[in-house]
Motif scaffolding. Sequence first.
Motif, mmCIF file in Angstrom:
data_model
loop_
_atom_site.group_PDB
_atom_site.id
_atom_site.type_symbol
_atom_site.label_atom_id
_atom_site.label_comp_id
_atom_site.label_asym_id
_atom_site.label_seq_id
_atom_site.Cartn_x
_atom_site.Cartn_y
_atom_site.Cartn_z
ATOM 1 N N UNK A 1 -3.617 5.737 -5.966
ATOM 2 C CA UNK A 1 -2.695 6.746 -5.432
ATOM 3 C C UNK A 1 -1.918 6.214 -4.226
ATOM 4 N N UNK A 2 -0.699 6.672 -4.086
ATOM 5 C CA UNK A 2 0.123 6.250 -2.948
ATOM 6 C C UNK A 2 -0.559 6.601 -1.624
ATOM 7 N N UNK A 3 -1.186 7.745 -1.540
ATOM 8 C CA UNK A 3 -1.842 8.139 -0.288
ATOM 9 C C UNK A 3 -2.947 7.150 0.092
ATOM 10 N N UNK A 4 -3.631 6.588 -0.889
ATOM 11 C CA UNK A 4 -4.664 5.588 -0.619
ATOM 12 C C UNK A 4 -4.034 4.305 -0.107
ATOM 13 N N UNK A 5 -2.922 3.893 -0.701
ATOM 14 C CA UNK A 5 -2.203 2.700 -0.232
ATOM 15 C C UNK A 5 -1.728 2.912 1.201
ATOM 16 N N UNK A 6 -1.164 4.062 1.487
ATOM 17 C CA UNK A 6 -0.688 4.356 2.846
ATOM 18 C C UNK A 6 -1.828 4.285 3.857
ATOM 19 N N UNK A 7 -2.969 4.847 3.525
ATOM 20 C CA UNK A 7 -4.125 4.829 4.425
ATOM 21 C C UNK A 7 -4.645 3.406 4.610
ATOM 22 N N UNK A 8 -4.668 2.618 3.536
ATOM 23 C CA UNK A 8 -5.150 1.238 3.644
ATOM 24 C C UNK A 8 -4.225 0.405 4.532
ATOM 25 N N UNK A 9 -2.937 0.619 4.426
ATOM 26 C CA UNK A 9 -1.977 -0.097 5.268
ATOM 27 C C UNK A 9 -2.148 0.304 6.730
ATOM 28 N N UNK A 10 -2.316 1.591 6.972
ATOM 29 C CA UNK A 10 -2.447 2.087 8.348
ATOM 30 C C UNK A 10 -3.681 1.530 9.046
ATOM 31 N N UNK A 11 -4.691 1.148 8.287
ATOM 32 C CA UNK A 11 -5.949 0.697 8.867
ATOM 33 C C UNK A 11 -6.196 -0.796 8.677
ATOM 34 N N UNK A 12 -5.145 -1.558 8.457
ATOM 35 C CA UNK A 12 -5.267 -2.993 8.215
ATOM 36 C C UNK A 12 -4.182 -3.752 8.957
ATOM 37 N N UNK A 13 -4.379 -5.048 9.064
ATOM 38 C CA UNK A 13 -3.358 -5.974 9.547
ATOM 39 C C UNK A 13 -2.589 -6.426 8.319
ATOM 40 N N UNK A 14 -1.301 -6.110 8.257
ATOM 41 C CA UNK A 14 -0.518 -6.360 7.048
ATOM 42 C C UNK A 14 0.605 -7.352 7.299
ATOM 43 N N UNK A 15 0.936 -8.084 6.240
ATOM 44 C CA UNK A 15 1.989 -9.090 6.271
ATOM 45 C C UNK A 15 2.953 -8.812 5.128
ATOM 46 N N UNK A 16 4.241 -8.833 5.416
ATOM 47 C CA UNK A 16 5.242 -8.674 4.377
ATOM 48 C C UNK A 16 6.052 -9.946 4.225
ATOM 49 N N UNK A 17 6.436 -10.239 3.000
ATOM 50 C CA UNK A 17 7.361 -11.330 2.702
ATOM 51 C C UNK A 17 8.669 -10.662 2.322
ATOM 52 N N UNK A 18 9.751 -11.120 2.925
ATOM 53 C CA UNK A 18 11.053 -10.461 2.757
ATOM 54 C C UNK A 18 12.121 -11.471 2.363
ATOM 55 N N UNK A 19 13.011 -11.015 1.503
ATOM 56 C CA UNK A 19 14.252 -11.728 1.227
ATOM 57 C C UNK A 19 15.335 -10.803 1.750
ATOM 58 N N UNK A 20 15.901 -11.160 2.885
ATOM 59 C CA UNK A 20 16.778 -10.229 3.576
ATOM 60 C C UNK A 20 15.974 -9.016 3.980
ATOM 61 N N UNK A 21 16.451 -7.831 3.617
ATOM 62 C CA UNK A 21 15.740 -6.598 3.946
ATOM 63 C C UNK A 21 14.742 -6.187 2.866
ATOM 64 N N UNK A 22 14.778 -6.853 1.709
ATOM 65 C CA UNK A 22 13.939 -6.451 0.574
ATOM 66 C C UNK A 22 12.558 -7.090 0.655
ATOM 67 N N UNK A 23 11.516 -6.276 0.513
ATOM 68 C CA UNK A 23 10.162 -6.800 0.498
ATOM 69 C C UNK A 23 9.855 -7.368 -0.876
ATOM 70 N N UNK A 24 9.337 -8.610 -0.889
ATOM 71 C CA UNK A 24 9.043 -9.301 -2.150
ATOM 72 C C UNK A 24 7.590 -9.775 -2.221
ATOM 73 N N UNK A 25 6.817 -9.565 -1.151
ATOM 74 C CA UNK A 25 5.422 -9.981 -1.145
ATOM 75 C C UNK A 25 4.638 -9.250 -0.085
ATOM 76 N N UNK A 26 3.322 -9.379 -0.156
ATOM 77 C CA UNK A 26 2.462 -8.602 0.722
ATOM 78 C C UNK A 26 1.085 -9.232 0.792
ATOM 79 N N UNK A 27 0.415 -9.051 1.916
ATOM 80 C CA UNK A 27 -1.010 -9.362 2.069
ATOM 81 C C UNK A 27 -1.567 -8.400 3.110
#
Length: 148
Positions: free
Chosen positions: A39-65
Amino acid sequence: MQPQRLPDDYEISADAGRLDVAVIHKFLAEESYWSRGIPRSTVERSIANSLCFGVYQGAAQVGFARVVTDRSTFALLADVFILEAHRGKGLSKALMRRVVEHEDLQGLRRFLLLTSDAHGLYSQFGFKEIGSPARFMEVLRPDVYRPA
Protein backbone atom coordinates in the motif's frame (compact mmCIF):
# COMPACT_ATOMS: atom_id res chain seq x y z
CA MET A 1 37.10 1.61 -4.92
CA GLN A 2 37.48 3.77 -7.99
CA PRO A 3 35.35 6.94 -8.04
CA GLN A 4 32.17 6.36 -10.04
CA ARG A 5 31.27 9.20 -12.37
CA LEU A 6 27.61 9.62 -13.21
CA PRO A 7 26.46 10.53 -16.69
CA ASP A 8 26.15 14.33 -16.80
CA ASP A 9 22.37 14.47 -16.55
CA TYR A 10 22.07 12.15 -13.49
CA GLU A 11 22.54 12.86 -9.80
CA ILE A 12 22.03 11.14 -6.47
CA SER A 13 20.60 12.92 -3.44
CA ALA A 14 19.67 12.05 0.13
CA ASP A 15 17.28 15.03 0.25
CA ALA A 16 13.98 13.48 1.36
CA GLY A 17 12.10 16.50 0.00
CA ARG A 18 12.98 15.49 -3.57
CA LEU A 19 11.62 11.95 -3.39
CA ASP A 20 8.77 11.15 -5.78
CA VAL A 21 6.60 8.82 -3.70
CA ALA A 22 4.40 8.01 -6.71
CA VAL A 23 7.40 6.65 -8.66
CA ILE A 24 8.69 4.73 -5.64
CA HIS A 25 5.30 3.25 -4.82
CA LYS A 26 4.60 2.26 -8.43
CA PHE A 27 7.88 0.38 -8.71
CA LEU A 28 7.59 -1.35 -5.34
CA ALA A 29 3.91 -2.27 -5.73
CA GLU A 30 3.94 -3.28 -9.40
CA GLU A 31 7.47 -4.19 -10.50
CA SER A 32 9.48 -5.44 -7.53
CA TYR A 33 9.54 -9.09 -6.52
CA TRP A 34 9.80 -8.28 -2.81
CA SER A 35 6.86 -5.96 -2.09
CA ARG A 36 4.29 -6.44 -4.84
CA GLY A 37 0.98 -4.92 -3.79
CA ILE A 38 2.43 -2.79 -0.98
CA PRO A 39 0.00 0.00 0.00
CA ARG A 40 1.09 3.57 -0.67
CA SER A 41 0.57 4.46 2.99
CA THR A 42 3.09 1.76 3.96
CA VAL A 43 5.63 3.13 1.47
CA GLU A 44 5.10 6.66 2.81
CA ARG A 45 5.63 5.49 6.40
CA SER A 46 8.75 3.51 5.46
CA ILE A 47 10.25 6.54 3.73
CA ALA A 48 9.45 8.82 6.68
CA ASN A 49 11.30 6.49 9.05
CA SER A 50 14.38 5.74 6.93
CA LEU A 51 17.42 7.37 5.37
CA CYS A 52 16.53 7.50 1.68
CA PHE A 53 18.48 8.12 -1.51
CA GLY A 54 17.03 9.12 -4.86
CA VAL A 55 18.62 8.86 -8.29
CA TYR A 56 17.45 11.62 -10.62
CA GLN A 57 17.69 12.49 -14.28
CA GLY A 58 16.93 16.17 -14.16
CA ALA A 59 13.84 16.46 -11.98
CA ALA A 60 12.62 12.90 -12.69
CA GLN A 61 13.32 10.18 -10.14
CA VAL A 62 14.74 7.05 -11.79
CA GLY A 63 16.14 5.13 -8.80
CA PHE A 64 15.89 4.68 -5.07
CA ALA A 65 17.47 3.07 -2.01
CA ARG A 66 16.25 3.07 1.58
CA VAL A 67 18.27 2.40 4.74
CA VAL A 68 16.61 1.54 8.04
CA THR A 69 19.14 2.56 10.66
CA ASP A 70 19.86 3.90 14.12
CA ARG A 71 22.81 5.76 12.48
CA SER A 72 25.14 4.37 15.14
CA THR A 73 25.37 0.58 15.20
CA PHE A 74 22.99 -1.02 12.69
CA ALA A 75 21.53 -0.58 9.22
CA LEU A 76 19.38 -2.58 6.82
CA LEU A 77 19.46 -1.70 3.13
CA ALA A 78 16.11 -2.12 1.38
CA ASP A 79 14.07 -1.22 -1.70
CA VAL A 80 17.01 -0.61 -4.04
CA PHE A 81 16.03 -0.10 -7.67
CA ILE A 82 16.85 1.68 -10.91
CA LEU A 83 13.99 2.00 -13.39
CA GLU A 84 14.49 -0.33 -16.36
CA ALA A 85 14.99 2.43 -18.95
CA HIS A 86 17.97 3.75 -16.97
CA ARG A 87 19.78 0.49 -16.25
CA GLY A 88 23.19 -0.34 -17.71
CA LYS A 89 24.65 3.11 -17.04
CA GLY A 90 26.42 2.41 -13.76
CA LEU A 91 23.69 4.03 -11.69
CA SER A 92 23.24 1.13 -9.27
CA LYS A 93 26.96 1.12 -8.50
CA ALA A 94 26.97 4.89 -8.03
CA LEU A 95 23.92 4.64 -5.78
CA MET A 96 25.52 1.93 -3.67
CA ARG A 97 28.72 3.93 -3.38
CA ARG A 98 26.74 6.95 -2.16
CA VAL A 99 24.90 4.77 0.37
CA VAL A 100 27.97 3.07 1.86
CA GLU A 101 29.91 6.35 1.98
CA HIS A 102 27.11 8.39 3.63
CA GLU A 103 28.35 10.06 6.81
CA ASP A 104 25.50 8.64 8.93
CA LEU A 105 26.39 5.07 7.95
CA GLN A 106 30.04 5.03 9.01
CA GLY A 107 31.29 2.92 11.91
CA LEU A 108 28.26 0.62 11.96
CA ARG A 109 28.71 -2.74 13.61
CA ARG A 110 26.28 -4.48 11.24
CA PHE A 111 24.92 -3.50 7.82
CA LEU A 112 22.46 -6.03 6.36
CA LEU A 113 20.47 -6.53 3.19
CA LEU A 114 18.38 -9.22 1.55
CA THR A 115 18.57 -9.98 -2.16
CA SER A 116 17.54 -12.77 -4.50
CA ASP A 117 19.40 -11.62 -7.58
CA ALA A 118 22.00 -8.89 -7.00
CA HIS A 119 24.77 -10.60 -5.05
CA GLY A 120 27.33 -9.47 -7.64
CA LEU A 121 26.46 -5.81 -7.14
CA TYR A 122 26.44 -5.86 -3.36
CA SER A 123 29.60 -7.94 -2.99
CA GLN A 124 31.50 -5.09 -4.68
CA PHE A 125 30.67 -2.99 -1.61
CA GLY A 126 31.75 -5.48 1.04
CA PHE A 127 28.50 -7.38 1.58
CA LYS A 128 28.89 -11.15 2.09
CA GLU A 129 26.60 -14.05 2.86
CA ILE A 130 25.74 -14.13 6.56
CA GLY A 131 28.49 -15.98 8.40
CA SER A 132 26.30 -17.49 11.11
CA PRO A 133 22.80 -17.78 9.68
CA ALA A 134 21.65 -19.86 12.66
CA ARG A 135 22.03 -16.75 14.85
CA PHE A 136 19.42 -14.86 12.83
CA MET A 137 15.69 -15.30 13.29
CA GLU A 138 12.77 -13.76 11.47
CA VAL A 139 9.04 -13.39 11.32
CA LEU A 140 8.25 -13.53 7.60
CA ARG A 141 4.83 -12.71 6.18
CA PRO A 142 5.31 -12.88 2.40
CA ASP A 143 1.60 -12.35 1.65
CA VAL A 144 1.06 -9.39 3.96
CA TYR A 145 0.27 -7.01 1.03
CA ARG A 146 -2.10 -9.36 -0.76
CA PRO A 147 -5.81 -8.64 -0.34
CA ALA A 148 -7.58 -11.07 1.97
